[in-house]
Motif scaffolding. Structure first.
Motif, PDB file in Angstrom:
ATOM      1  N   GLY A 134       0.816  -1.206   0.000  1.00 36.17           N
ATOM      2  CA  GLY A 134       0.000   0.000   0.000  1.00 36.17           C
ATOM      3  C   GLY A 134       0.849   1.256   0.000  1.00 36.17           C
ATOM      4  N   LEU A 135       1.954   1.253   0.763  1.00 34.17           N
ATOM      5  CA  LEU A 135       2.851   2.404   0.817  1.00 34.17           C
ATOM      6  C   LEU A 135       3.497   2.657  -0.538  1.00 34.17           C
ATOM      7  N   VAL A 136       4.029   1.592  -1.154  1.00 31.46           N
ATOM      8  CA  VAL A 136       4.704   1.733  -2.447  1.00 31.46           C
ATOM      9  C   VAL A 136       3.729   2.197  -3.519  1.00 31.46           C
ATOM     10  N   MET A 137       2.544   1.579  -3.571  1.00 35.03           N
ATOM     11  CA  MET A 137       1.581   1.922  -4.617  1.00 35.03           C
ATOM     12  C   MET A 137       1.040   3.336  -4.458  1.00 35.03           C
ATOM     13  N   SER A 138       0.952   3.832  -3.230  1.00 35.47           N
ATOM     14  CA  SER A 138       0.482   5.200  -3.021  1.00 35.47           C
ATOM     15  C   SER A 138       1.589   6.215  -3.275  1.00 35.47           C
ATOM     16  N   PHE A 139       2.836   5.763  -3.291  1.00 36.69           N
ATOM     17  CA  PHE A 139       3.975   6.661  -3.470  1.00 36.69           C
ATOM     18  C   PHE A 139       4.107   7.121  -4.920  1.00 36.69           C
ATOM     19  N   PHE A 140       3.843   6.224  -5.881  1.00 34.53           N
ATOM     20  CA  PHE A 140       4.085   6.532  -7.293  1.00 34.53           C
ATOM     21  C   PHE A 140       2.941   7.316  -7.916  1.00 34.53           C
ATOM     22  N   ASP A 141       3.298   8.218  -8.812  1.00 35.92           N
ATOM     23  CA  ASP A 141       2.330   8.934  -9.634  1.00 35.92           C
ATOM     24  C   ASP A 141       1.727   7.944 -10.625  1.00 35.92           C
ATOM     25  N   ILE A 142       0.409   7.833 -10.659  1.00 35.87           N
ATOM     26  CA  ILE A 142      -0.248   6.835 -11.503  1.00 35.87           C
ATOM     27  C   ILE A 142       0.019   7.093 -12.984  1.00 35.87           C
ATOM     28  N   ASP A 143       0.219   8.350 -13.381  1.00 39.80           N
ATOM     29  CA  ASP A 143       0.553   8.648 -14.770  1.00 39.80           C
ATOM     30  C   ASP A 143       1.915   8.078 -15.143  1.00 39.80           C
ATOM     31  N   GLN A 144       2.852   8.116 -14.204  1.00 41.26           N
ATOM     32  CA  GLN A 144       4.172   7.535 -14.456  1.00 41.26           C
ATOM     33  C   GLN A 144       4.088   6.021 -14.527  1.00 41.26           C
ATOM     34  N   VAL A 145       3.269   5.432 -13.663  1.00 42.75           N
ATOM     35  CA  VAL A 145       3.080   3.983 -13.697  1.00 42.75           C
ATOM     36  C   VAL A 145       2.517   3.547 -15.043  1.00 42.75           C
ATOM     37  N   ARG A 146       1.529   4.267 -15.526  1.00 37.54           N
ATOM     38  CA  ARG A 146       0.875   3.912 -16.784  1.00 37.54           C
ATOM     39  C   ARG A 146       1.677   4.327 -18.011  1.00 37.54           C
ATOM     40  N   GLY A 147       2.714   5.113 -17.821  1.00 40.25           N
ATOM     41  CA  GLY A 147       3.519   5.567 -18.941  1.00 40.25           C
ATOM     42  C   GLY A 147       2.910   6.717 -19.708  1.00 40.25           C
ATOM     43  N   SER A 148       1.816   7.259 -19.224  1.00 39.37           N
ATOM     44  CA  SER A 148       1.152   8.340 -19.952  1.00 39.37           C
ATOM     45  C   SER A 148       1.924   9.656 -19.855  1.00 39.37           C
ATOM     46  N   HIS A 149       2.861   9.770 -18.906  1.00 39.01           N
ATOM     47  CA  HIS A 149       3.678  10.988 -18.810  1.00 39.01           C
ATOM     48  C   HIS A 149       4.639  11.110 -19.981  1.00 39.01           C
ATOM     49  N   ASN A 150       4.924   9.983 -20.646  1.00 41.08           N
ATOM     50  CA  ASN A 150       5.814   9.981 -21.806  1.00 41.08           C
ATOM     51  C   ASN A 150       5.062   9.727 -23.103  1.00 41.08           C
ATOM     52  N   SER A 151       3.770   9.925 -23.097  1.00 43.34           N
ATOM     53  CA  SER A 151       2.985   9.707 -24.311  1.00 43.34           C
ATOM     54  C   SER A 151       2.463  11.041 -24.835  1.00 43.34           C
ATOM     55  N   VAL A 152       2.354  11.108 -26.131  1.00 37.49           N
ATOM     56  CA  VAL A 152       1.844  12.313 -26.769  1.00 37.49           C
ATOM     57  C   VAL A 152       0.364  12.454 -26.445  1.00 37.49           C
ATOM     58  N   LYS A 153      -0.031  13.619 -26.002  1.00 39.36           N
ATOM     59  CA  LYS A 153      -1.431  13.844 -25.653  1.00 39.36           C
ATOM     60  C   LYS A 153      -2.289  13.896 -26.919  1.00 39.36           C
ATOM     61  N   VAL A 154      -3.326  13.095 -26.939  1.00 39.27           N
ATOM     62  CA  VAL A 154      -4.204  13.010 -28.098  1.00 39.27           C
ATOM     63  C   VAL A 154      -5.101  14.236 -28.150  1.00 39.27           C
ATOM     64  N   GLN A 155      -5.110  14.877 -29.299  1.00 44.25           N
ATOM     65  CA  GLN A 155      -5.944  16.049 -29.497  1.00 44.25           C
ATOM     66  C   GLN A 155      -7.182  15.678 -30.309  1.00 44.25           C
ATOM     67  N   PRO A 156      -8.323  16.305 -30.004  1.00 41.67           N
ATOM     68  CA  PRO A 156      -9.528  16.046 -30.802  1.00 41.67           C
ATOM     69  C   PRO A 156      -9.286  16.406 -32.269  1.00 41.67           C
ATOM     70  N   VAL A 157      -9.784  15.553 -33.153  1.00 44.76           N
ATOM     71  CA  VAL A 157      -9.587  15.761 -34.589  1.00 44.76           C
ATOM     72  C   VAL A 157     -10.933  16.005 -35.244  1.00 44.76           C
ATOM     73  N   ALA A 158     -11.032  17.106 -35.966  1.00 42.98           N
ATOM     74  CA  ALA A 158     -12.260  17.403 -36.695  1.00 42.98           C
ATOM     75  C   ALA A 158     -12.233  16.690 -38.043  1.00 42.98           C
ATOM     76  N   ILE A 159     -13.284  15.950 -38.328  1.00 38.19           N
ATOM     77  CA  ILE A 159     -13.365  15.232 -39.598  1.00 38.19           C
ATOM     78  C   ILE A 159     -13.961  16.169 -40.639  1.00 38.19           C
ATOM     79  N   GLU A 160     -13.086  16.732 -41.471  1.00 36.24           N
ATOM     80  CA  GLU A 160     -13.509  17.691 -42.480  1.00 36.24           C
ATOM     81  C   GLU A 160     -13.323  17.171 -43.900  1.00 36.24           C
ATOM     82  N   GLN A 161     -12.596  16.050 -44.028  1.00 30.13           N
ATOM     83  CA  GLN A 161     -12.355  15.503 -45.354  1.00 30.13           C
ATOM     84  C   GLN A 161     -13.613  14.827 -45.905  1.00 30.13           C
TER      85      GLN A 161
END
Length: 233
Positions: A29-56
């Motif tokens: 419980g101590l270890v799991m509460s210590f880490f940032d969940i974004d770092q655990v999931r790897g989302s801190h190193n992922s490109v943030k997805v932006q909404p895409v307008a379908i215009e084509q």
């Protein structure tokens, strides 16, 4: 034999039996509460997805798509894949990605396509150094549909990105932080094989014993401290 003596002995044996696991629960419980969940999931190193307008304009319309499918789709979506407008047709067993302009079938996605997806997803300090198709399950990709493309990066956190050849999407991001977190999660829920089931008998029995250990400890504290003090007043 007096009741509190019986309970004291029972408490000691319970301590021997369940004490190590109680320590593991607290440490986990101590270890799991210590880490940032974004770092655990790897989302801190992922490109943030932006909404895409379908215009084509869609050249390959849904009627052509349905006629071309080798299976009966229960769901059809118009979406994007790597800046391309695509159809995603699927049912419970199958999925197919089709270019919405040319009608070309893009799935299953090959190694080059999967590397493109991983490189565009990863924003950390590292380079893609190896890629391979994984066809056997492991603790890193449990619960994911196989096969998967595994992309290995040489960053400090030893990142691996898993891409589905069926959809061309990132389905998992793994790193050393996640691996440490997952190890303590395994100890915490006492599922040493699948690492997912927290309703299994071993954990339930251990939890009941831990509860009994706590309750008998509370009884002994009340008996030896508060009641004894009251009798001596």
């Amino acid at each position: 034999m007096k009741p509190h003596i019986v309970i004291r002995k029972f408490h000691r044996w319970l301590g021997l039996l369940i004490g190590v696991q109680v320590v593991l629960w607290l440490a986990g419980g101590l270890v799991m509460s210590f880490f940032d969940i974004d770092q655990v999931r790897g989302s801190h190193n992922s490109v943030k997805v932006q909404p895409v307008a379908i215009e084509q304009k869609v050249s390959f319309d849904s009627s052509k798509l349905i006629a071309s499918l080798p299976f009966t789709a229960t769901k059809i979506e118009l979406t994007h894949w790597q800046d391309r407008l695509v159809w995603r047709a699927s049912n419970k067993q199958q999925v197919q990605i089709v270019d919405a302009q040319s009608g070309d079938v893009l799935s299953p996605f090959n190694q080059v396509s999967a590397e493109l997806v991983a490189n565009r997803d990863f924003s950390g300090n590292g380079q893609l150094v190896a890629s391979q198709l994984i066809e056997q399950s492991s603790y890193e990709i449990r619960g994911r549909e196989l096969p998967l493309w595994q992309m290995q990066f040489d960053d400090a956190d030893n990142t691996r990105i898993y891409v589905s050849p069926a959809t061309g999407e990132v389905v998992a991001r793994r790193n050393d932080t996640w691996r440490l977190f997952d190890f303590f999660w395994m100890l915490h829920i006492m599922d040493y094989q699948e690492r997912d089931d927290f309703n299994h008998p071993l954990l339930i029995i251990a939890a009941l014993l831990g509860l009994l250990f706590s309750l008998t400890g509370v009884y002994l504290v009340v008996k030896t401290v508060f009641l004894k003090r009251k009798l001596n007043v």
